[in-house]
Write a protein that holds these residues in place. Structure first.
Motif, PDB file in Angstrom:
ATOM      1  N   GLY A  26     -12.519  -2.217 -37.944  1.00 25.89           N
ATOM      2  CA  GLY A  26     -11.703  -2.122 -36.738  1.00 25.89           C
ATOM      3  C   GLY A  26     -12.396  -2.639 -35.494  1.00 25.89           C
ATOM      4  N   SER A  27     -13.689  -2.399 -35.393  1.00 26.90           N
ATOM      5  CA  SER A  27     -14.435  -2.836 -34.204  1.00 26.90           C
ATOM      6  C   SER A  27     -14.380  -4.353 -34.016  1.00 26.90           C
ATOM      7  CB  SER A  27     -15.893  -2.390 -34.304  1.00 26.90           C
ATOM      8  OG  SER A  27     -15.950  -0.983 -34.365  1.00 26.90           O
TER       9      SER A  27
ATOM     10  N   THR B   5     -10.618   9.371 -31.911  1.00 30.63           N
ATOM     11  CA  THR B   5     -11.006   9.913 -33.212  1.00 30.63           C
ATOM     12  C   THR B   5     -12.257  10.801 -33.137  1.00 30.63           C
ATOM     13  OG1 THR B   5     -10.227   7.755 -33.931  1.00 30.63           O
ATOM     14  CG2 THR B   5     -11.123   9.175 -35.630  1.00 30.63           C
TER      15      THR B   5
ATOM     16  N   ASP C 115      -6.402   0.639 -28.011  1.00 32.70           N
ATOM     17  CA  ASP C 115      -7.060   0.876 -29.293  1.00 32.70           C
ATOM     18  C   ASP C 115      -6.216   1.940 -29.997  1.00 32.70           C
ATOM     19  OD1 ASP C 115      -8.475   1.924 -31.394  1.00 32.70           O
ATOM     20  OD2 ASP C 115     -10.383   2.089 -30.337  1.00 32.70           O
TER      21      ASP C 115
ATOM     22  N   LYS D 279      -6.585   3.106 -41.949  1.00 27.01           N
ATOM     23  CA  LYS D 279      -6.295   4.405 -41.342  1.00 27.01           C
ATOM     24  C   LYS D 279      -4.874   4.813 -41.749  1.00 27.01           C
ATOM     25  CE  LYS D 279     -10.248   4.287 -38.582  1.00 27.01           C
ATOM     26  NZ  LYS D 279     -10.951   4.514 -37.348  1.00 27.01           N
TER      27      LYS D 279
HETATM   28  C1  LIG Z   1     -11.829   3.799 -36.695  1.00 33.96           C
HETATM   29  C2  LIG Z   1     -11.715   3.506 -35.263  1.00 33.96           C
HETATM   30  C3  LIG Z   1     -12.198   2.303 -34.720  1.00 33.96           C
HETATM   31  C4  LIG Z   1     -12.893   1.244 -35.532  1.00 33.96           C
HETATM   32  O1  LIG Z   1     -13.952   1.713 -36.277  1.00 33.96           O
HETATM   33  P1  LIG Z   1     -14.593   0.775 -37.386  1.00 33.96           P
HETATM   34  O2  LIG Z   1     -15.674   1.625 -37.972  1.00 33.96           O
HETATM   35  O3  LIG Z   1     -15.105  -0.427 -36.700  1.00 33.96           O
HETATM   36  O4  LIG Z   1     -13.512   0.443 -38.361  1.00 33.96           O
HETATM   37  C5  LIG Z   1     -11.979   2.073 -33.387  1.00 33.96           C
HETATM   38  N1  LIG Z   1     -11.344   2.960 -32.616  1.00 33.96           N
HETATM   39  C6  LIG Z   1     -10.868   4.124 -33.100  1.00 33.96           C
HETATM   40  C7  LIG Z   1     -10.135   5.051 -32.194  1.00 33.96           C
HETATM   41  C8  LIG Z   1     -11.043   4.432 -34.437  1.00 33.96           C
HETATM   42  O5  LIG Z   1     -10.555   5.589 -34.924  1.00 33.96           O
END
Ligand SMILES: *Cc1c(COP(=O)(O)O)cnc(C)c1O
Length: 368
Positions: free
Chosen positions: A63-64, A140, A165, A191
């Protein structure tokens, strides 16, 4: 046995999603091009109203990678980004923009406080240089739900661009696009869509994307060029994670078959209710004020007056094939239990039973 993941993603996937990943694909063949097209159409379809103004741009990675690609592509050296921070993911967006050398301002809240739209409005009124605002829908770190709809209203009134996000809630929590403008919505495969990890994506307003040609300082993390790749020949610019695409498309078909985001949210709300009541019975207090807690991941405090060792609780649950996450707070000892994934109410009953047996083993008695 396959473990059951009570985590905010990667999470427990449906057997059909895992089965969809059992074959090879030619990454530049017609079958896979069609699958990629289906992926992009279905991603847009998850958010009502997005198909009119937005373009779906999947990108390889966690996600990042979408957060970083969005900042690189949408926020230029002539811009200024305001990041709304009440947890680790807001802080991450701030760090991404700083590392890229972009002009950044941040407003911080406590980790148990929601973003306050009035403070955003006054920050925008006070600083005319701000062009973009970034918010995390469900933080999160705690599971806190921020008021994206109200902030979107404030940002639109002030004529700025909003970047959301929406990672941990996309596919379940409503985004309230409707008449609101959201410049970019960022999320990932693993997710609430209940897909395998490996794909991040952005839904970006078409005009913002068109204006972003040549802006990204990164070749790979360039949403404009990535989108142009899909639009010229239907292909990914660089090696696609084919099996992950296939798994995610299957997950999106299952999402639709379940009844879309509303039905999924209702299922997660059911899980959250079983979890919240069960943990309350066992004596573990919820960290957040219940009015701020989204049914995505719940943060709990240890039982008051009892010793607590997360590593031992984690190991105990893991022996039963049940996996949970540690807390992510900077200030307090907590732990988190995800309410999302291809699970059923009875999986949550099993989890609560295992927590109760841990309590009996460590303290001789459960609070039941
Ligand atoms: C999971 C998440 C991300 C991205 O995390 P990665 O470990 O890079 O997949 C970004 N923002 C939120 C709010 C998340 O829950």
């Amino acid at each position: 046995v396959t473990p059951r993941l009570f985590t905010p993603g990667p999470l427990t996937t449906d057997r059909r999603v895992r089965e969809a990943m059992q074959r090879d694909w030619g990454s530049r063949d017609a079958d896979f091009i069609a699958l990629t097209a289906e992926l992009r159409t279905r991603l847009l379809g998850v958010v009502p109203g997005a198909a009119e103004r937005h373009v779906a741009v999947p990108i390889q990675g966690a996600g990042s990678y979408a957060l970083e690609a969005a900042v690189a592509t949408l926020v230029g050296p002539e811009h200024r980004l305001l990041v709304l921070v009440n947890g680790a993911y807001g802080r991450r967006m701030d760090e991404i923009a700083r590392r890229m050398g972009r002009s950044v301002a941040a407003i911080d809240w406590r980790e148990d406080e929601a973003v306050d739209p009035a403070r955003v409005a006054s920050a925008l009124a006070d600083d005319a240089a701000i062009t973009h605002v970034a918010i995390v829908q469900c933080e999160t770190t705690t599971g806190l739900l921020n008021p994206v709809d109200k902030v979107a209203h404030v940002v639109a009134e002030a004529g700025r661009v909003l970047i959301v996000d929406a990672m941990s809630g996309f596919g379940a929590l409503p985004l309230g696009l409707g008449d609101r403008r959201i410049g970019a919505i960022l999320a990932s495969s693993n997710k609430c869509l209940e897909g395998p990890p490996g794909i991040a994506f952005a839904l970006v307003e078409r005009d913002l994307l068109a204006a972003a040609k040549g802006r990204s300082p990164s070749l790979a993390l360039d949403l404009h060029d990535q989108a142009r790749g899909f639009e010229t020949n239907g292909q990914w610019r660089f090696t696609p994670p084919m099996q992950v695409v296939a798994g995610l498309v299957e997950a999106l078909r299952l999402h639709e078959a379940e009844g879309g985001s509303e039905a999924r949210l209702a299922r997660y709300e059911g899980f959250y209710e079983v979890l919240r009541l069960g943990m309350q019975r066992l004596g573990y207090p919820l960290y957040l004020d219940p009015s701020l807690q989204a049914p995505i991941i719940a943060t709990f405090r240890p039982r008051p007056g009892r010793p607590f060792d997360f590593a031992r609780l984690h190991a105990h649950l893991a022996q039963d094939g049940l996996l949970i996450y540690p807390g992510k707070l900077t200030t307090e000892v907590t732990f988190r239990i995800g309410c999302i994934g291809a699970l059923t109410d009875s999986d949550f009953d099993d989890l609560l039973e295992s927590v109760a047996s841990y309590d009996v083993r460590t303290h001789g008695v459960a609070e039941l």
